[in-house]
Design an enzyme around this catalytic site. Sequence first.
Site, PDB file in Angstrom:
ATOM      1  N   SER A 159      36.574  37.927  47.194  1.00 51.69           N
ATOM      2  CA  SER A 159      37.198  39.096  46.584  1.00 51.69           C
ATOM      3  C   SER A 159      38.636  39.235  47.103  1.00 51.69           C
ATOM      4  O   SER A 159      39.406  38.288  47.002  1.00 51.69           O
ATOM      5  CB  SER A 159      36.350  40.323  46.911  1.00 51.69           C
ATOM      6  OG  SER A 159      36.616  41.335  46.013  1.00 51.69           O
ATOM      7  N   ASP A 325      29.391  37.672  37.807  1.00 48.23           N
ATOM      8  CA  ASP A 325      30.467  38.478  38.391  1.00 48.23           C
ATOM      9  C   ASP A 325      31.436  38.899  37.286  1.00 48.23           C
ATOM     10  O   ASP A 325      32.197  38.086  36.774  1.00 48.23           O
ATOM     11  CB  ASP A 325      31.187  37.647  39.464  1.00 48.23           C
ATOM     12  CG  ASP A 325      32.285  38.415  40.189  1.00 48.23           C
ATOM     13  OD1 ASP A 325      32.571  39.565  39.787  1.00 48.23           O
ATOM     14  OD2 ASP A 325      32.845  37.877  41.147  1.00 48.23           O
ATOM     15  N   HIS A 358      29.214  40.466  41.507  1.00 48.50           N
ATOM     16  CA  HIS A 358      30.285  40.154  42.457  1.00 48.50           C
ATOM     17  C   HIS A 358      29.756  40.048  43.885  1.00 48.50           C
ATOM     18  O   HIS A 358      30.189  39.198  44.668  1.00 48.50           O
ATOM     19  CB  HIS A 358      31.338  41.260  42.356  1.00 48.50           C
ATOM     20  CG  HIS A 358      32.542  41.039  43.213  1.00 48.50           C
ATOM     21  ND1 HIS A 358      33.326  39.921  43.118  1.00 48.50           N
ATOM     22  CD2 HIS A 358      33.103  41.803  44.193  1.00 48.50           C
ATOM     23  CE1 HIS A 358      34.321  40.001  43.993  1.00 48.50           C
ATOM     24  NE2 HIS A 358      34.204  41.132  44.655  1.00 48.50           N
TER      25      HIS A 358
END
Lengths: 386, 210
Positions: A159, A325, A358
């Site tokens: 991320s 995701d 995610h």
Amino acid sequence: MSTNDTTQSEKTQDSSQKVTFGSEAPLRLDCGVELKNHTIAFEAYGTLNEQKNNAILICHALTGDQYVASPHPITKKPGWWDIVIGPGKIFDTDKYFIICPNVIGGCMGTTGPKEINPDTGKPWGVEFPVITIPDMVRQQALLISHFGIDKLFMVVGGSMGGMQALEWASTYPDRVFASIPIATAPHHSAQNIALYEVGRQAIMADPEWCDGKYLEQGRTPKRGLSVARMAGHITYLSEASLQQKFGRRLQDRHEVTFGFDADFQVESYLRHQGSTFVDRFDANSYLYVSRAMDYFDLAGNNGGVLANAFKDTPVRFCVISFTSDWHYPTAESRLTVKALNAVAANVSFAEIESDKGHDAFLLDEPEFHNVLSGFINGAAKHWGLS
Amino acid sequence: MNMLSDTNRKSIRVDLQLMADMIEPGTRVLDVGCGEGELLDYLVNTKGVDARGIELSTDGVNACVSAGLPVIQGDAETDLIDYPDQAFDYVILSQTLQAMMSPKEALNQLLRIGKRAIVSFPNFGHWRVRWELFAKGKMPVNETLAYQWYDTPNIHFCTIKDFIVLCDELGITIERSIALDHQGNIRRIRSRLFAANLFGEQGVFLLSRR
């Protein structure tokens, strides 16, 4: 270690180590401000070898911190990536020296809006300069130099951590041998900027935010930060995982109450996520760090051409994305891969099948872990570490 | 896992070995459609090659990356265009040409991004193929061509002779050409094309631009 007198190391009560840089190593921020005194807090595991070539930098995500493999001082929960870091694990602390710093603008000991502004003696609040992903990386580079490390074996992150892993490879191609950007993107999409804006507006709409001066006034914008966390948390999960976990099941009741209590389990879950988050995170930090992500645009910083960010790069890359995701979808990882192919870089790219959204990068995903460990072992062999 | 330790390296498939033999040590190689990385692994560990791979199947990619091979998940049909000109010494396309939408464009791309290309494909001119069509009037199904007509990924079959004609048309130089028969014996193509096209089960070509 640095021989400079103004650089100080200390160990704080919450186990995190800190290095404070003085005028010898100011931090020049993208916004134009220069921080003459700045501190970086970090956790470290394993031992730096004599050649100082076994260091792995792990970069945390928006709401992460340096407690990657040690219990969190506030929540007491295990480190956020405990599953892969430790003796004999994928990031083997018997082999590697693992460093995980808290980012600039963060709230776990590194200089940020929560800390005291030396010029005023009060918490920075929104007087703190706006920071960027490159600023985070620049400060980390000072920490790496402080350890006397010329070149990291690897930079890894998911991320926002993946943004830092990309930024490291782009800005310091000679200081990092390999980079693993996971579940990330070379820029924030309009959708992500929009989602993060909702979170920031929630914080700023909370009367307890007090125009950012809540610390001085002894208050906390709990509700706003909690709503920001709730909105954020939805983006970390996939529709399938929410459906599986909660469906339309009711919370401790047999029928809906025709009111606005948390009738549904999913509401109760989100409220819990929101209310526990405020105990460990600073609202202004959320504003600053999420803003840094919005500003991230690797192509934009390189004449509009992403491949220029990696021209002649000697870095070995392993780009990883997850099928479910939607926060940082595979298509965005592919932009990075295409740019790396355009410069014929050494790149591995795997899209991992997962329905966890995610958050999959933090979870026990065997296929993901096989890919990670294979890449790390291969890189270690080429770097002369195995 | 397909990671083979240096001490326990088993021999690779004969067509892959033929291709490997065409590659100079220490060069830069891209294997397009690298499967589970058998050839890449061999090239990296015995020839010190700076090797990369592209593979469509997730399983293949994960096996490769898990074995420490630099492989990306991608589609040869659309992704070759991303690479810069002459980025590799060799680009390999092994048993994939016949499954591509645009074999002609693929060949051009191979020789744009690579100084040389190594291409192998099943020979549709093999006598058993001809026999099945001629005697049985049916599309051939055997170990090399293991699919029924309705589920085959192979949409652009050619013979060794067809391939040579195409190379000529595209201005591609054939530096080496070898046919492999059913027993894995090597047959020269250049001097004896008729026999090679009849008895070769697959063709292996080393190509460059004139």
